[in-house]
Design an enzyme around this catalytic site. Structure first.
Site, PDB file in Angstrom:
ATOM      1  N   LEU A  70       0.698  -1.157   0.104  1.00 53.96           N
ATOM      2  CA  LEU A  70      -0.046  -0.015  -0.017  1.00 53.96           C
ATOM      3  C   LEU A  70       0.943   1.132   0.083  1.00 53.96           C
ATOM      4  CD1 LEU A  70      -2.936   1.315   0.742  1.00 53.96           C
ATOM      5  CD2 LEU A  70      -2.330   1.265   2.895  1.00 53.96           C
ATOM      6  N   CYS A  71       0.383   2.111  -0.959  1.00 57.21           N
ATOM      7  CA  CYS A  71       1.372   3.535  -0.657  1.00 57.21           C
ATOM      8  C   CYS A  71       0.091   4.457  -1.024  1.00 57.21           C
ATOM      9  CB  CYS A  71       2.377   3.759  -1.704  1.00 57.21           C
ATOM     10  SG  CYS A  71       1.677   3.764  -3.371  1.00 57.21           S
ATOM     11  N   HIS A  72       0.262   5.659  -1.610  1.00 54.63           N
ATOM     12  CA  HIS A  72      -0.595   6.898  -1.646  1.00 54.63           C
ATOM     13  C   HIS A  72      -1.639   6.679  -2.882  1.00 54.63           C
ATOM     14  CE1 HIS A  72      -1.305  11.491  -2.351  1.00 54.63           C
ATOM     15  NE2 HIS A  72      -2.136  10.569  -1.663  1.00 54.63           N
ATOM     16  N   ILE A  99      -3.774   4.337  -0.619  1.00 62.54           N
ATOM     17  CA  ILE A  99      -4.696   4.867   0.413  1.00 62.54           C
ATOM     18  C   ILE A  99      -5.913   5.872   0.137  1.00 62.54           C
ATOM     19  CG2 ILE A  99      -3.394   6.928   1.155  1.00 62.54           C
ATOM     20  CD1 ILE A  99      -3.971   5.162   4.115  1.00 62.54           C
TER      21      ILE A  99
END
Length: 113
Positions: A70-72, A99
């Site tokens: 998971l990242c931005h 996210i």
């Protein structure tokens, strides 16, 4: 192969890989990003590891457990997922949209930035 899953599909992906152990969501964002917005673990273990530290900390991750990165928005997490797959991790996914998509699809209380 690296699965591309939407945040709303994570619980199905976890169920599909349940026999492989507890799923890890690997948040690869910077500390300030995690302070700004973070997921609440529900049915998975949340591990926070900044992207550039992963090669040095690889031994902290279990190669046999399912890992969803998971990242931005999904670009950094895709790079990490590809790296993990190259290192022999067997069940790796990228949470597409990161996210930002998590806030839209799973939990609207998670701030966007």
């Amino acid at each position: 192969m690296i699965d591309q899953i939407q945040p709303a599909q994570l619980s199905d992906w976890i169920t599909a890989h349940a026999a492989d152990g507890a799923t890890v969501v690997l948040d690869v964002r910077e500390p300030w990003e995690i302070q700004t917005a973070c997921v609440t673990p529900q049915g998975f273990e949340l591990v926070k590891m900044v992207m550039h530290t992963i090669p040095a900390r690889l031994n902290e991750l279990d190669r046999n457990r399912p890992i969803a990165c998971l990242c931005h928005h999904g670009a950094r997490s895709m790079q990490v997922a590809a790296f993990l797959a190259q290192q022999g991790f067997t069940h790796v996914a990228n949470i597409a949209g990161g996210i930002d998509a998590w806030s839209a699809q799973v939990d609207a209380t998670v701030p966007t930035y």
